[in-house]
Design a protein around this motif. Sequence first.
Motif, PDB file in Angstrom:
ATOM      1  N   ASP A  70      39.620  26.911  31.222  1.00  0.00           N
ATOM      2  CA  ASP A  70      39.179  28.263  30.913  1.00  0.00           C
ATOM      3  C   ASP A  70      40.345  29.241  31.041  1.00  0.00           C
ATOM      4  O   ASP A  70      41.004  29.302  32.085  1.00  0.00           O
ATOM      5  N   ASP A  72      40.405  32.541  31.282  1.00  0.00           N
ATOM      6  CA  ASP A  72      40.241  33.566  32.326  1.00  0.00           C
ATOM      7  C   ASP A  72      40.549  32.993  33.708  1.00  0.00           C
ATOM      8  O   ASP A  72      41.096  33.685  34.567  1.00  0.00           O
ATOM      9  N   LYS A 123      35.016  28.706  34.589  1.00  0.00           N
ATOM     10  CA  LYS A 123      34.489  29.910  33.922  1.00  0.00           C
ATOM     11  C   LYS A 123      33.856  30.857  34.931  1.00  0.00           C
ATOM     12  O   LYS A 123      34.033  32.074  34.848  1.00  0.00           O
ATOM     13  N   ALA A 124      33.120  30.313  35.880  1.00  0.00           N
ATOM     14  CA  ALA A 124      32.476  31.150  36.899  1.00  0.00           C
ATOM     15  C   ALA A 124      33.527  31.878  37.736  1.00  0.00           C
ATOM     16  O   ALA A 124      33.404  33.078  37.997  1.00  0.00           O
ATOM     17  N   THR A 127      35.369  34.477  35.448  1.00  0.00           N
ATOM     18  CA  THR A 127      34.498  35.630  35.194  1.00  0.00           C
ATOM     19  C   THR A 127      34.376  36.501  36.434  1.00  0.00           C
ATOM     20  O   THR A 127      34.417  37.734  36.355  1.00  0.00           O
ATOM     21  N   TYR A 128      34.226  35.869  37.595  1.00  0.00           N
ATOM     22  CA  TYR A 128      34.115  36.617  38.845  1.00  0.00           C
ATOM     23  C   TYR A 128      35.326  37.522  39.051  1.00  0.00           C
ATOM     24  O   TYR A 128      35.194  38.716  39.323  1.00  0.00           O
ATOM     25  N   ARG A 130      37.614  38.469  36.785  1.00  0.00           N
ATOM     26  CA  ARG A 130      37.729  39.453  35.709  1.00  0.00           C
ATOM     27  C   ARG A 130      36.817  40.635  35.992  1.00  0.00           C
ATOM     28  O   ARG A 130      37.212  41.795  35.862  1.00  0.00           O
ATOM     29  N   ASN A 131      35.561  40.347  36.431  1.00  0.00           N
ATOM     30  CA  ASN A 131      34.621  41.427  36.761  1.00  0.00           C
ATOM     31  C   ASN A 131      35.097  42.220  37.973  1.00  0.00           C
ATOM     32  O   ASN A 131      34.960  43.452  38.011  1.00  0.00           O
TER      33      ASN A 131
END
Length: 160
Positions: A70, A72, A123-124, A127-128, A130-131
């Motif tokens: 991933d 990200d 991905k988790a 995403t964490y 990035r958020n």
Amino acid sequence: MIDQNEFFDKRIASKDVSGYFLLKNGEFAYNKSYSNDAPWGAVKRLDRYENGVLSTLYIVFELSDKNKTDSDFIVSYYDTDRWYKEVQAIAAEGARNHGLLNISPNDFFETVLTIPKSIEEQKAIGTYFRNLDSLITLHQRKCNFEQIHEMYIFFTFNVL
């Protein structure tokens, strides 16, 4: 990565970029320049622009299998110091020259990244972070706005 005019407030690269790398959105670059903030250089993904042009002093790459890795997650991984040990092992003693680490592309691509095997877990995590980065940016903007607002109120009060 950022436009040189925005960062330096002027153009520092040659107008002739025929020997430069063309980087596409989503691809990565390893800047071998070291600093206090980045003792082993920095790896960044091109996010803000469709294309970018980089000197051959950079090592550029893209993910070979986006179904297994991933992007990200890789961004968040290279924002940590977890990869320093691998780069440190290939940077020979005294190999720092003119502000650059003496690391070949072949050696850089031999470094081992410690990443989860599961793309879902990557991905988790990606995403964490990035958020979280977005949330921090929003709070920084809010603080900056409040500081500017306070200065304006103070200035207005003193003018009257």
